[in-house]
Design an enzyme around this catalytic site. Structure first.
Site, PDB file in Angstrom:
ATOM      1  N   THR A  39      26.589 -23.062  20.424  1.00 36.29           N
ATOM      2  CA  THR A  39      25.325 -22.396  20.587  1.00 36.29           C
ATOM      3  C   THR A  39      25.182 -21.523  21.696  1.00 36.29           C
ATOM      4  OG1 THR A  39      24.049 -24.178  19.634  1.00 36.29           O
ATOM      5  CG2 THR A  39      22.930 -22.741  20.996  1.00 36.29           C
ATOM      6  N   TYR A  53      19.457 -20.551  13.901  1.00 36.82           N
ATOM      7  CA  TYR A  53      20.648 -19.455  14.666  1.00 36.82           C
ATOM      8  C   TYR A  53      21.849 -19.755  14.070  1.00 36.82           C
ATOM      9  CZ  TYR A  53      21.776 -23.286  17.631  1.00 36.82           C
ATOM     10  OH  TYR A  53      22.085 -24.535  18.018  1.00 36.82           O
ATOM     11  N   SER A  86      31.119 -26.647  17.296  1.00 31.78           N
ATOM     12  CA  SER A  86      32.034 -27.825  17.714  1.00 31.78           C
ATOM     13  C   SER A  86      32.313 -29.017  16.789  1.00 31.78           C
ATOM     14  CB  SER A  86      31.666 -28.302  18.942  1.00 31.78           C
ATOM     15  OG  SER A  86      30.250 -29.081  18.861  1.00 31.78           O
ATOM     16  N   ASP A 120      27.397 -30.260  20.104  1.00 27.34           N
ATOM     17  CA  ASP A 120      27.782 -31.501  19.152  1.00 27.34           C
ATOM     18  C   ASP A 120      28.709 -32.587  19.530  1.00 27.34           C
ATOM     19  OD1 ASP A 120      26.636 -30.532  15.702  1.00 27.34           O
ATOM     20  OD2 ASP A 120      25.662 -30.414  17.902  1.00 27.34           O
ATOM     21  N   LYS A 192      25.380 -36.570  24.210  1.00 30.19           N
ATOM     22  CA  LYS A 192      24.310 -35.980  23.685  1.00 30.19           C
ATOM     23  C   LYS A 192      23.291 -37.053  22.811  1.00 30.19           C
ATOM     24  CE  LYS A 192      23.077 -31.668  20.611  1.00 30.19           C
ATOM     25  NZ  LYS A 192      23.624 -30.696  19.437  1.00 30.19           N
TER      26      LYS A 192
END
Ligand code: DGL
Length: 356
Positions: A39, A53, A86, A120, A192
């Protein structure tokens, strides 16, 4: 930043690396940015698209140009190692990236390395590099939760912070770091924890510090072996061991474990309920697979500040199983895939899980 650039392409492990070859010519610390996608290199249709996106669109030279203030903290040059989201990175990609990081870290004209990466699987790559790259120089992995095209995008400040940390002498020797949302985390602990906010990355034992206006504020040091202290060396690894993760839940069945066993895995990570519990419907299958030489590693789907206790929910000594300690399932998979390149002994594996 005064650099002469010419584009040259390297092929490394079958992975195309386009490098803006540059002779660092400034008087500031030299930092190389290895771009992999995600991102932070994403682009949305409008400034209102903070979550819709396309990842992995913006090339490394445009990422660098989007933060002109980088010239105040370091002399920077970029390499486009991959351009992928990723979740699609492979073991082969990880090996190629780590070999590039290790090679750059040995260069006298490189003081620090930044890897821009999708969020990710950022935690997996950061932990992998922490295990296998032998360097004391700062290596910092960074991503963003919003694309650079969005209102209040977080990528530019995250990248500025990452380069600033990578250029810092006081970041040396701390292992691979992750800078997100003004915090500095160890690549070992961070994961995350939120899938759609800028405050997404958490470490169960807390960040190592913070980075505010280009200054690092440290509050603790890593407790586990990393980088130069590691017995694992990327220069001696050509292939990672195949390891898969099976999720624990109510109404469990042995189906997934048997399917993985049929693919030739060397270990299965059990992402168990609670303290790595295993359903009565699954225990006999895991015992059978262990008997066939597959390592069984009990982790937990519960994350955020505990650890799987050996011989608590299951008689690990009796079954010859391993526990992942505080590592979540995805980090346990990374460690097992590295450790199994050196040992097939479960007692040695357990030592490794307690030390890294
Ligand atoms: N596809 C995800 C990735 O590349 C986007 C998430 C992100 O990078 O923040 O990891």
């Amino acid at each position: 930043m005064k650099t002469m650039t010419s584009l040259r392409t390297l092929a490394l492990g079958g992975v195309l690396i386009a490098s803006c070859a540059a002779a660092f010519a400034g008087d500031k610390p030299n930092v190389v940015i290895l771009a992999t996608g995600g991102t932070i290199a994403g682009a949305g249709a409008s400034v209102a698209n903070s979550a819709t996106y396309q990842a992995a669109k913006v090339p490394v030279d445009k990422l660098i140009a989007s933060v002109p203030e980088l010239v105040n903290v370091a002399d920077v040059r970029g390499e486009q190692v991959f351009q992928v989201a990723s979740e699609s990175l492979t073991n082969e990609n990880l090996l190629a990236l780590a070999k590039r990081v290790a090679a750059l870290s040995r260069q006298a004209d490189v003081d620090g390395i930044v890897i821009t990466h999708g969020t990710d699987t950022l935690e997996e790559t950061a932990y992998f590099l922490n295990l296998v790259v032998h360097t004391n120089k700062p290596v910092v992995v960074v991503g963003s939760m919003r694309p650079g095209t969005a209102m209040s995008a977080d990528g530019t400040l995250n990248l500025y912070n990452a380069v600033s940390v990578a250029a810092s002498k006081d970041a040396a020797g701390k292992g691979v770091l992750v800078t997100m949302n003004d915090e500095i985390h160890t690549g070992r602990d961070v994961s995350k924890a939120v899938n759609i906010k800028t405050e997404a990355f958490k470490s169960p034992w807390g960040p190592l510090g913070m980075i505010v206006e280009g200054k690092n504020y440290w509050f603790r040091n890593p407790a586990k072996r990393h980088t130069n202290q590691s017995e694992f060396d990327i220069d001696k690894i050509e292939k990672l061991a195949p390891v898969e993760i099976a999720y624990g839940n109510g109404n469990a069945t042995p189906t997934a474990y048997r399917a993985f066993a049929g693919t030739g895995v060397k270990a299965i990570i059990h992402a168990g309920t609670g303290n790595g519990s295993v359903s009565n419907a699954v225990v006999p299958t895991l015992q059978e697979l262990r008997g066939k030489g597959i390592q069984i590693i009990r982790s937990s789907r519960v994350v955020g500040g505990g650890f799987v206790l050996r011989n608590a929910e299951q008689p690990d000594d009796k079954y010859d199983w391993v526990v992942s300690h505080d590592l979540n399932p995805q980090k346990a998979r990374i460690l097992a895939s590295v450790a199994l390149t050196k040992t097939q002994d479960s007692k040695e594996l357990q030592r490794v899980f307690m030390e890294y």
